[in-house]
Design a protein around this motif. Structure first.
Motif, short mmCIF file in Angstrom:
data_model
loop_
_atom_site.label_atom_id
_atom_site.label_comp_id
_atom_site.label_asym_id
_atom_site.label_seq_id
_atom_site.Cartn_x
_atom_site.Cartn_y
_atom_site.Cartn_z
N ARG A 1 0.80 -1.23 0.00
CA ARG A 1 0.00 0.00 0.00
C ARG A 1 0.83 1.27 0.00
NH1 ARG A 1 -3.23 -0.75 5.21
NH2 ARG A 1 -1.54 -2.24 5.51
N GLY A 2 2.17 1.16 0.11
CA GLY A 2 2.95 2.39 0.21
C GLY A 2 2.50 3.18 1.41
N VAL A 3 2.17 4.47 1.21
CA VAL A 3 1.67 5.28 2.33
C VAL A 3 0.15 5.39 2.34
CG1 VAL A 3 3.76 6.68 2.59
CG2 VAL A 3 1.95 7.44 1.02
N LEU A 4 -0.52 4.66 1.44
CA LEU A 4 -1.99 4.76 1.37
C LEU A 4 -2.64 3.83 2.40
CD1 LEU A 4 -2.43 4.98 -2.50
CD2 LEU A 4 -2.33 6.84 -0.83
N GLY A 5 -3.68 4.31 3.04
CA GLY A 5 -4.30 3.55 4.12
C GLY A 5 -5.11 2.35 3.67
N ARG A 6 -5.79 2.49 2.54
CA ARG A 6 -6.75 1.46 2.11
C ARG A 6 -6.20 0.57 1.01
NH1 ARG A 6 -11.84 3.42 3.74
NH2 ARG A 6 -11.44 4.08 5.87
N TRP A 7 -6.51 -0.70 1.10
CA TRP A 7 -6.34 -1.60 -0.04
C TRP A 7 -7.40 -1.21 -1.07
CZ3 TRP A 7 -2.18 -4.51 -0.05
CH2 TRP A 7 -1.61 -4.90 1.17
N GLY A 8 -7.04 -1.11 -2.32
CA GLY A 8 -8.01 -0.72 -3.34
C GLY A 8 -8.10 0.80 -3.43
N PRO A 9 -9.31 1.33 -3.75
CA PRO A 9 -9.43 2.78 -3.92
C PRO A 9 -9.31 3.54 -2.60
CG PRO A 9 -11.59 1.73 -4.16
CD PRO A 9 -10.57 0.62 -4.04
N ASN A 10 -8.57 4.62 -2.62
CA ASN A 10 -8.47 5.57 -1.50
C ASN A 10 -9.15 6.84 -2.00
OD1 ASN A 10 -6.12 4.73 0.76
ND2 ASN A 10 -6.06 3.60 -1.16
N HIS A 11 -10.32 7.15 -1.43
CA HIS A 11 -11.12 8.25 -1.98
C HIS A 11 -10.68 9.61 -1.47
CE1 HIS A 11 -13.80 5.70 -4.22
NE2 HIS A 11 -13.91 4.91 -3.17
N ALA A 12 -10.46 10.51 -2.45
CA ALA A 12 -10.07 11.88 -2.14
C ALA A 12 -11.09 12.83 -2.75
CB ALA A 12 -8.68 12.16 -2.71
N ALA A 13 -10.96 14.12 -2.45
CA ALA A 13 -11.83 15.13 -3.05
C ALA A 13 -11.03 16.41 -3.25
CB ALA A 13 -13.03 15.39 -2.13
N ASP A 14 -11.30 17.10 -4.35
CA ASP A 14 -10.58 18.33 -4.70
C ASP A 14 -11.57 19.44 -5.00
OD1 ASP A 14 -7.75 17.44 -4.73
OD2 ASP A 14 -8.47 16.06 -6.27
N PHE A 15 -11.20 20.66 -4.61
CA PHE A 15 -12.12 21.79 -4.78
C PHE A 15 -11.44 22.88 -5.60
CE2 PHE A 15 -14.68 25.44 -3.54
CZ PHE A 15 -15.95 24.89 -3.55
N ILE A 16 -12.01 23.15 -6.78
CA ILE A 16 -11.41 24.12 -7.71
C ILE A 16 -12.27 25.38 -7.74
CG2 ILE A 16 -10.56 24.48 -10.07
CD1 ILE A 16 -10.90 21.24 -10.25
N LEU A 17 -11.80 26.40 -7.03
CA LEU A 17 -12.52 27.69 -7.04
C LEU A 17 -11.93 28.53 -8.17
CD1 LEU A 17 -14.55 29.62 -5.61
CD2 LEU A 17 -12.61 30.44 -4.25
N THR A 18 -12.80 29.02 -9.07
CA THR A 18 -12.30 29.81 -10.20
C THR A 18 -12.94 31.20 -10.26
OG1 THR A 18 -13.96 28.72 -11.63
CG2 THR A 18 -11.70 27.87 -11.72
N ARG A 19 -12.22 32.11 -10.90
CA ARG A 19 -12.73 33.46 -11.21
C ARG A 19 -12.04 33.92 -12.49
NH1 ARG A 19 -9.49 37.43 -6.87
NH2 ARG A 19 -7.47 37.27 -7.94
#
Ligand code: RP5
Ligand code: MG
Ligand code: MG
Length: 282
Positions: A103-121
């Motif tokens: 797993r390297g530094v990832l906690g979960r076997w399989g998908p490790n879910h993240a979220a990103d927020f792109i604020l634009t102007r």
């Protein structure tokens, strides 16, 4: 999609663990490689972390490709890429080989879910407020709020891992507030004021991507997938917002969007999708 450019490096990040070098034409599992046997690496930093899985054993065998509910904890093991294969009890990276098991530094076997927020102007002329066009493409230039990561110094979209049971949209907003507005160090009153200011706008954000991220931490058995939200300020309502780096960010800034930006993981692909959505310069 570009396949595995960032997770086929020679050395795994934050370690001296070498990866087996996987040639680009051998990334796909469907390409035969009978002797493929990369090293295994799981960081000791995962030991005892409540958010991390255990080593796979008879006592610990996750329910892959499902939302697992065990001991009142929700673990979302569903991939946005469809069902992934499980070989000898280990989930397989849906894009292909990375030259490293574990797993390297990832906690979960399989998908490790993240979220990103792109604020634009829109980038505007200070004097008259007019949108500024790029000279070559004649298209208006967008800006987004970027952060510089403490780990590795790269510039990135504010984002982070989805907590157990958390809605990805909530995670994206929360990570933006933590990394770009330092919400964790605000007084209760200040936080309430900021929430009043941003909430209505944030809730109008649009999901622009959900799926695999080409992240240097990915392995053959663990990988990051993200939900990316774009929230666009059409007028100048965000100009007076106070940006301040916090949490795992050390700098924050409005960044002009161009195709030559150098960003963490595959964030440039998310930024391209946003530029297209607004028919902005790219
Ligand atoms: C990227 O890693 C995702 O797109 C997200 O931005 C980020 C999550 O990791 P941390 O910021 O928590 O390190 O793959
Ligand atoms: Mg964070
Ligand atoms: Mg983060």
């Amino acid at each position: 999609t570009k396949i595995h450019s960032k997770c086929r490096g020679e050395i795994y990040p934050r370690s001296d663990q070498k990866r087996l070098i996987v040639p680009i034409d051998k990334v796909k599992w469907s390409v035969s490689w009978p002797d493929y046997n990369p090293p295994t690496y799981t960081s000791k930093s995962l030991n005892g972390q409540p958010w991390a899985d255990l080593e796979i054993s008879e006592q610990f065998s996750p329910t892959f490709n499902e939302v697992e509910r065990k001991e009142y904890v929700v673990r979302n093991r569903v991939s946005y890429m469809g069902d992934y294969q499980v070989a000898n009890g280990y989930p397989l990276n849906p894009v292909g080989r990375t030259g490293l098991k574990g797993r390297g530094v990832l906690g979960r076997w399989g998908p490790n879910h993240a979220a990103d927020f792109i604020l634009t102007r829109w980038l505007r002329d200070q004097a008259n407020g007019q949108k500024i066009l790029n000279e070559d493409t004649k298209k208006p230039i967008l800006q987004f709020v970027g952060i510089q990561r403490r780990k590795g110094d790269e510039w990135a979209i504010p984002g982070g891992m989805v907590d157990a049971g958390e809605d990805p949209t909530h995670a994206a907003q929360r990570e933006f507030l933590e990394e770009a507005m330092d919400s964790e160090n605000l007084e209760q009153k200040e936080l309430e004021d900021i929430m009043k200011l941003v909430k209505e706008m944030f809730d109008q954000g649009l999901m622009i991507y959900q799926g695999y991220v080409d992240d240097s931490r990915n392995t053959d058995n663990a990988w990051i997938e993200t939900t990316a939200i774009n929230c666009h300020a059409e007028f100048q309502e965000v100009d007076h917002w106070h940006l301040k780096a916090g949490s795992d960010a050390k700098n924050v800034a409005w960044i002009e969007i161009t195709s030559s930006l150098n960003l963490f993981a595959s964030h440039i692909d998310l930024i391209e999708a946003v530029a297209n959505r607004h028919q902005a310069h790219w």
